[in-house]
Design an enzyme around this catalytic site. Structure first.
Site, PDB file in Angstrom:
ATOM      1  N   ARG A   1      12.180  -6.205   5.085  1.00  0.00           N
ATOM      2  CA  ARG A   1      12.079  -4.769   4.815  1.00  0.00           C
ATOM      3  C   ARG A   1      13.038  -3.973   5.703  1.00  0.00           C
ATOM      4  NH1 ARG A   1       6.308  -1.809   4.838  1.00  0.00           N
ATOM      5  NH2 ARG A   1       6.146  -2.466   7.008  1.00  0.00           N
TER       6      ARG A   1
ATOM      7  N   LYS B   1       0.834  -1.210   0.000  1.00  0.00           N
ATOM      8  CA  LYS B   1       0.000   0.000   0.000  1.00  0.00           C
ATOM      9  C   LYS B   1       0.869   1.261   0.000  1.00  0.00           C
ATOM     10  CE  LYS B   1      -2.177  -0.940   3.881  1.00  0.00           C
ATOM     11  NZ  LYS B   1      -1.536  -2.191   4.284  1.00  0.00           N
TER      12      LYS B   1
ATOM     13  N   ARG C   1      -9.341   1.016   8.865  1.00  0.00           N
ATOM     14  CA  ARG C   1      -8.946  -0.369   9.139  1.00  0.00           C
ATOM     15  C   ARG C   1     -10.020  -1.109   9.930  1.00  0.00           C
ATOM     16  NH1 ARG C   1      -3.026   0.592   8.881  1.00  0.00           N
ATOM     17  NH2 ARG C   1      -1.877  -1.352   9.150  1.00  0.00           N
TER      18      ARG C   1
ATOM     19  N   ARG D   1      11.621  -1.997  11.222  1.00  0.00           N
ATOM     20  CA  ARG D   1      10.534  -1.598  12.116  1.00  0.00           C
ATOM     21  C   ARG D   1      10.328  -2.674  13.182  1.00  0.00           C
ATOM     22  NH1 ARG D   1       5.512   0.293   8.345  1.00  0.00           N
ATOM     23  NH2 ARG D   1       4.412  -0.841   9.960  1.00  0.00           N
TER      24      ARG D   1
ATOM     25  N   ARG E   1      -0.293  -8.985  13.393  1.00  0.00           N
ATOM     26  CA  ARG E   1      -0.867  -7.963  12.508  1.00  0.00           C
ATOM     27  C   ARG E   1      -1.752  -8.604  11.443  1.00  0.00           C
ATOM     28  NH1 ARG E   1       4.269  -5.060  10.395  1.00  0.00           N
ATOM     29  NH2 ARG E   1       2.852  -3.647   9.304  1.00  0.00           N
TER      30      ARG E   1
END
Ligand code: AMP
Length: 211
Positions: free
Chosen positions: A124, A18, A90, A157, A168
């Site tokens: 990431r 996203k 969300r 992160r 998540r």
């Protein structure tokens, strides 16, 4: 369609792309990017009371309470149209609150298998200075742990660690997937598999966007 006159929502599991796709879209079209995740991370860096409150939820992979998110979005919206909402809404409560503020024209749902999410997110790495996103496997920095573009340090992160990613994903399945039905009439569903360019092309074609 032109970016100035419409509002878009991007839905998708964590790691669906996203952020990558919406950042591209705002570079090429007249949209204002509203990413609740980015806004929260900024508040955390600034040690803002809202950021401090949100951090514990984020670190454990839970959602930040709806009221905090909705208030934060309201303070950011200075016009009615021309937004790309990234990672918001969300929950159904957030979607209903957004409908009270403005009209959503299209909802892009980036669909991705869970296995792929874990691969994408654990690799990431993000530049602390300019925010550019690398990936240890697909897009490593030529300078190792330092950003090629600005020399900033790369970091992972806290919520990109495998245990938190699984949490998540389960939060996404239980709280966010009901939005697919909520936005049924506005939904543009696409498989988020392929290169960034291929997916971007599918999105702009699907939205009929012209600059
Ligand atoms: P993201 O960068 O979009 O993956 O968001 C990172 C984290 O910020 C999420 O796991 C949540 O803890 C929090 N967050 C971001 N957007 C929202 C939202 N719309 N509602 C609740 N929590 C959010």
């Amino acid at each position: 369609m032109s970016g100035k006159s419409i509002n878009l929502v991007f839905l998708g599991a964590p790691g669906a792309g996203k952020g990558t796709q919406t950042k591209r879209l705002i570079k090429n079209f007249h949209f204002t990017h509203l990413s609740t995740g980015d806004l929260l991370r900024k508040l955390i860096v600034e040690k803002h009371p809202l950021g401090i409150k949100a951090k514990s939820f984020m670190d454990e992979g839970s959602l930040v309470p709806d009221s905090l998110i909705i208030d934060m979005i309201k303070t950011q919206m200075t016009k009615k149209k021309g937004y790309v909402f990234d990672g918001f809404p969300r929950t159904l409560a957030q979607a209903e609150a957004l409908d009270q503020i403005t009209n959503i024209d299209k909802v892009v749902f980036l669909d991705i298998p869970q296995k792929e999410v874990i691969r994408r997110l654990t690799g990431r790495r993000i530049c602390r200075k300019c925010g550019f996103e690398y990936h240890v496997e697909f897009l490593p920095s030529k300078k190792g742990k330092v950003c090629e573009k600005c020399g900033g340090n790369l970091y992972q992160r806290d919520d990109d660690k495998e245990g938190v990613i699984k949490k998540r994903l389960s939060v996404f399945t239980s709280l966010t997937t009901p939005l697919i039905q909520y936005y049924e009439n506005k939904l543009l569903r696409m498989q988020a598999i392929g290169t960034v360019e291929e997916i971007y092309k599918k999105i702009t074609e699907g939205l009929n966007l012209s600059s």
